[in-house]
Design a protein around this motif. Structure first.
Motif, PDB file in Angstrom:
ATOM      1  N   VAL A   3       9.769  -5.633  -9.350  1.00  0.00           N
ATOM      2  CA  VAL A   3      10.620  -4.491  -9.002  1.00  0.00           C
ATOM      3  C   VAL A   3      10.309  -4.024  -7.577  1.00  0.00           C
ATOM      4  O   VAL A   3       9.148  -3.829  -7.207  1.00  0.00           O
ATOM      5  CB  VAL A   3      10.406  -3.338 -10.007  1.00  0.00           C
ATOM      6  N   ILE A   4      11.383  -3.844  -6.800  1.00  0.00           N
ATOM      7  CA  ILE A   4      11.221  -3.429  -5.407  1.00  0.00           C
ATOM      8  C   ILE A   4      11.445  -1.934  -5.236  1.00  0.00           C
ATOM      9  O   ILE A   4      10.682  -1.258  -4.548  1.00  0.00           O
ATOM     10  CB  ILE A   4      12.206  -4.201  -4.496  1.00  0.00           C
ATOM     11  N   GLY A   5      12.506  -1.414  -5.866  1.00  0.00           N
ATOM     12  CA  GLY A   5      12.782  -0.001  -5.650  1.00  0.00           C
ATOM     13  C   GLY A   5      13.785   0.552  -6.640  1.00  0.00           C
ATOM     14  O   GLY A   5      14.325  -0.179  -7.480  1.00  0.00           O
ATOM     15  N   PHE A  59      16.184   3.902  -0.490  1.00  0.00           N
ATOM     16  CA  PHE A  59      15.783   3.820  -1.896  1.00  0.00           C
ATOM     17  C   PHE A  59      14.340   4.266  -2.052  1.00  0.00           C
ATOM     18  O   PHE A  59      13.608   4.415  -1.062  1.00  0.00           O
ATOM     19  CB  PHE A  59      15.974   2.384  -2.416  1.00  0.00           C
ATOM     20  N   VAL A  60      13.968   4.510  -3.299  1.00  0.00           N
ATOM     21  CA  VAL A  60      12.587   4.864  -3.609  1.00  0.00           C
ATOM     22  C   VAL A  60      11.795   3.564  -3.738  1.00  0.00           C
ATOM     23  O   VAL A  60      12.117   2.708  -4.569  1.00  0.00           O
ATOM     24  CB  VAL A  60      12.509   5.657  -4.930  1.00  0.00           C
ATOM     25  N   GLU A  79       8.627   6.217   0.659  1.00  0.00           N
ATOM     26  CA  GLU A  79       7.329   5.788   0.125  1.00  0.00           C
ATOM     27  C   GLU A  79       6.403   6.984  -0.075  1.00  0.00           C
ATOM     28  O   GLU A  79       5.790   7.150  -1.111  1.00  0.00           O
ATOM     29  CB  GLU A  79       6.672   4.785   1.087  1.00  0.00           C
ATOM     30  N   VAL A  80       6.316   7.817   0.946  1.00  0.00           N
ATOM     31  CA  VAL A  80       5.399   8.953   0.920  1.00  0.00           C
ATOM     32  C   VAL A  80       6.109  10.216   0.423  1.00  0.00           C
ATOM     33  O   VAL A  80       5.521  11.015  -0.311  1.00  0.00           O
ATOM     34  CB  VAL A  80       4.825   9.200   2.329  1.00  0.00           C
ATOM     35  N   PHE A  81       7.365  10.352   0.797  1.00  0.00           N
ATOM     36  CA  PHE A  81       8.081  11.599   0.488  1.00  0.00           C
ATOM     37  C   PHE A  81       8.774  11.560  -0.878  1.00  0.00           C
ATOM     38  O   PHE A  81       9.726  12.287  -1.109  1.00  0.00           O
ATOM     39  CB  PHE A  81       9.088  11.906   1.602  1.00  0.00           C
ATOM     40  N   ASP A  83       0.808  -1.223   0.000  1.00  0.00           N
ATOM     41  CA  ASP A  83       0.000   0.000   0.000  1.00  0.00           C
ATOM     42  C   ASP A  83       0.838   1.269   0.000  1.00  0.00           C
ATOM     43  O   ASP A  83       0.343   2.333   0.322  1.00  0.00           O
ATOM     44  CB  ASP A  83      -0.938  -0.025   1.216  1.00  0.00           C
ATOM     45  N   ARG A  84       2.100   1.148  -0.303  1.00  0.00           N
ATOM     46  CA  ARG A  84       2.962   2.322  -0.278  1.00  0.00           C
ATOM     47  C   ARG A  84       3.914   2.284  -1.458  1.00  0.00           C
ATOM     48  O   ARG A  84       4.118   1.261  -2.081  1.00  0.00           O
ATOM     49  CB  ARG A  84       3.771   2.359   1.033  1.00  0.00           C
ATOM     50  N   GLY A  85       4.537   3.402  -1.693  1.00  0.00           N
ATOM     51  CA  GLY A  85       5.525   3.458  -2.748  1.00  0.00           C
ATOM     52  C   GLY A  85       4.956   3.976  -4.053  1.00  0.00           C
ATOM     53  O   GLY A  85       3.752   4.118  -4.221  1.00  0.00           O
TER      54      GLY A  85
END
Lengths: 57, 205
Positions: free
Chosen positions: B5-7, B62-63, B201-203, A18-20
């Motif tokens: 894909v993770i980040g 990481f993003v 995640e949010v920023f 739910d994030r990213g």
């Protein structure tokens, strides 16, 4: 599984799911009108509920 | 074979050998290889990805890319992410030493979830869901105490809870946890969960 571990696991999954950043159009795997990914995740979460219930007994 | 894909990462050695490194402009994407016919909802896969994600964060910030984005090779990844790369690089360079932490808190007056059967159309129902979530709030003193911890963003999750994402220096994670313990003592009637560290995640936006 302790309650703290339950929370940690659920929180980890919540962040994963739910994030990213969402890459447009790629977040759901679909065939026809069925979103296979989310269908699958429902199964995962259902299983997770069972794991947690079992852990608390 | 596909890669979940993770980040997005600044450096290749932030990724390997924990995950496959897929070049994406001047960044690197971390990917977990899975068979094409393996459902992404598979529980074991989900837990494996979550575990690798946590290990990647120990290496470097990481993003985070939301679970479900899968590609067949670096060329596809690069084509689909090209428009984001410059922004991700700026975010990563500015936050190399930062992580996110999350505080989830129960609303002081939970709003009942709208009943789908009460609405003639899906759009009206979605509006009602959104309205119920936006109406949820917490004790303003608690909100102020959380907000004072540092850079933050509040979001409404649903009619029963809100969430505050905190941008925290890696070196300050323990200090923020201690502030969480202080919040428990000061607001013992407010149920909340402080968790992290998490990747960006949010920023990211």
């Amino acid at each position: 599984m302790t309650e703290e571990q339950d929370l940690s696991l659920l929180e980890t999954l919540d962040h994963l799911l739910d994030r990213g950043v969402v890459i447009a159009g790629e977040a759901v795997i679909s065939i026809g009108d069925v979103d296979l990914l989310y269908l699958g995740l429902n199964i995962v979460l259902a299983n997770m509920d069972a794991v947690i219930r079992t852990g608390r007994k | 074979m596909k890669s979940v894909v993770i980040g997005a990462h600044l450096r290749r050695d932030d990724v390997e050998p924990l995950a496959a490194a897929l070049r994406c402009g001047d960044l690197w994407l971390s990917g977990v290889d899975v068979a094409d016919d393996q459902p992404l909802g598979d529980r074991e896969l989900l837990l494996r990805v979550a575990n690798i994600r946590a290990q990647l964060l120990e290496r470097a910030t990481f993003v985070a890319i939301r679970y479900g984005f899968a590609v067949h090779g670096a060329a596809e990844a690069e084509a689909k992410c090209a428009e984001h790369v410059a922004r991700w690089r700026r975010v990563l360079e500015a936050n190399r030493d930062n992580v996110e932490m999350t505080l989830k808190v129960a609303a002081s007056e939970p709003r009942p979830r709208p009943d789908r059967r009460d609405f003639a159309g899906g759009a009206d129902y979605l509006r009602a869901l959104h309205g119920a979530a936006q109406a949820a709030d917490v004790d303003p003193r608690f909100r102020e105490a959380v907000s004072s911890i540092g850079t933050h963003r509040w979001t409404h999750r649903d009619g029963r809870s809100l969430e505050c994402a905190l941008l925290v220096a890696r070196a300050d994670v323990a200090q923020v946890r201690e502030k969480g313990e202080q919040l428990k003592r000061d607001f013992h009637e407010v149920p909340f969960l402080l968790s992290g560290p998490w990747p960006l995640e949010v920023f990211v936006d």
